[in-house]
Design an enzyme around this catalytic site. Structure first.
Site, PDB file in Angstrom:
ATOM      1  CB  ILE A  13      -0.715  -0.021   1.147  1.00 50.27           C
ATOM      2  CG1 ILE A  13      -0.051  -0.129   2.545  1.00 50.27           C
ATOM      3  CG2 ILE A  13      -1.985  -0.874   1.071  1.00 50.27           C
ATOM      4  CD1 ILE A  13      -1.064  -0.189   3.750  1.00 50.27           C
ATOM      5  CG  ASP A  14       0.028   4.296  -2.747  1.00 50.29           C
ATOM      6  OD1 ASP A  14       0.445   3.294  -3.346  1.00 50.29           O
ATOM      7  OD2 ASP A  14      -0.955   4.524  -3.239  1.00 50.29           O
ATOM      8  CE  LYS A  15       6.451   9.194   3.227  1.00 50.13           C
ATOM      9  NZ  LYS A  15       7.311  10.416   2.644  1.00 50.13           N
ATOM     10  NE  ARG A  46      -2.921   8.009  -4.206  1.00 49.32           N
ATOM     11  CZ  ARG A  46      -1.638   8.535  -4.163  1.00 49.32           C
ATOM     12  NH1 ARG A  46      -0.813   7.208  -3.901  1.00 49.32           N
ATOM     13  NH2 ARG A  46      -1.258   9.769  -4.150  1.00 49.32           N
TER      14      ARG A  46
END
Length: 303
Positions: A137-139, A237
């Site tokens: 998962i993204d930062k 997103r």
């Protein structure tokens, strides 16, 4: 580098090359063998082949078994929030702002650094900088991740992801008031030709499907839950931006004027999968992080 030569027997005729090789050694996973083939470490009759090559009788397979690389990432003591752990798999709740795995020039402070300190046994399929990492998962996205502690578990979990059988539900806050309660975005994703660091909807992109439903309308914002059918980079997103409801706080895909919350309001709250060894379905839920709860309260008052 150790070398091994194997001649294809009649019973192996028609088998894919990766299947034929992985069956030669119980310690070799199919995913690992596929990487050897891609790296040119496997020759068939003296020539490299693709992973889907079908073996013919009397083919001579030459395998150059790579030396295991020493891990360059450094174990670091961290206060990890472990939701589940056994000998095969681990589930961890990643905080917002933490990168999942190291990259060249950025070898510390990541989830992998903390996992390496916490447990010494992580699968090696993804190489020296991403041990045990099955998905990311993204930062600035918080939430649950499954981690493989051996190659058997890694291969099982990756196959479940490929088959879209893993339950992955996210909570998000988006700009705009979504008028309908339920929706599905089915739009292929690929690299943005104008910005290679971003993803976008493109005709020749990879199949991507996101389901969502409205949990609460908050004036100019909407609180939603998304369920991934596929797991493409930045999928939620990009999909929500595509239909006109970008994520609040998103510096890459959000509007120029968005909420200053240090990144997108997105939390991977529910994760479910079949245990690689027992086949039992396991599901975990991580509550919303504090910043997310506070943001919801602010929007309820001022939205």
């Amino acid at each position: 580098m150790e070398k091994m030569v194997h001649t294809i027997a009649e019973r192996e005729k028609g088998d894919r090359i990766d299947k034929a090789i992985s069956s030669l050694n119980a310690d070799w996973s199919r995913t690992q063998v596929q990487q050897w083939i891609k790296d040119g470490d496997v020759l068939v009759n003296g020539k490299p082949v693709k992973t889907n090559y079908k073996c013919a009788e009397h083919d001579v397979i030459e395998i150059s078994i790579p030396e295991p690389e020493e891990l360059d990432a450094i174990p670091e003591k961290m206060d990890l929030e472990i939701y589940y752990e056994d000998g095969d798999v681990l589930v961890v709740n990643k905080p917002k702002g933490m990168v999942v795995h190291p990259a060249p020039g950025h070898l510390t402070g990541t989830l992998v650094n903390g996992l390496m300190y916490h447990c010494k046994d992580l699968s090696g399929i993804n190489g020296v900088l991403r041990p045990g990492i099955v998905h990311r998962i993204d930062k600035d996205t918080s939430g649950l991740l499954m981690v493989a502690k051996n190659d058997m578990a890694h291969e099982s979990l990756v196959n479940q992801l490929v088959e879209n059988s893993v339950t992955r539900k996210y909570k998000a806050i988006v700009h705009g008031s979504i008028p309908h309660d339920y929706g599905t975005v089915d739009a292929p994703l690929g690299r943005d030709p104008k910005d290679r660091q971003s993803m976008t909807v493109v005709d020749n992109g990879k199949h991507a499907v996101t389901h969502f439903h409205v949990l609460e309308r908050l004036g100019h914002f909407t609180f939603i839950e998304c369920q991934l059918e596929t797991g493409r980079t930045h999928q939620i997103r990009v999909h929500m931006k595509y239909i006109g409801y970008p994520l609040a706080g998103d510096p890459k895909y959000g509007p120029k004027k968005t909420l200053d919350i240090g990144g997108q309001a997105l939390h991977a709250g529910i994760l479910g999968f079949k245990h690689p060894r027992t086949g039992e379905y396991l599901e975990f839920e991580a509550p919303l992080p504090g910043y997310f709860d506070n943001l919801l309260e602010d929007l309820r008052k001022n939205g």
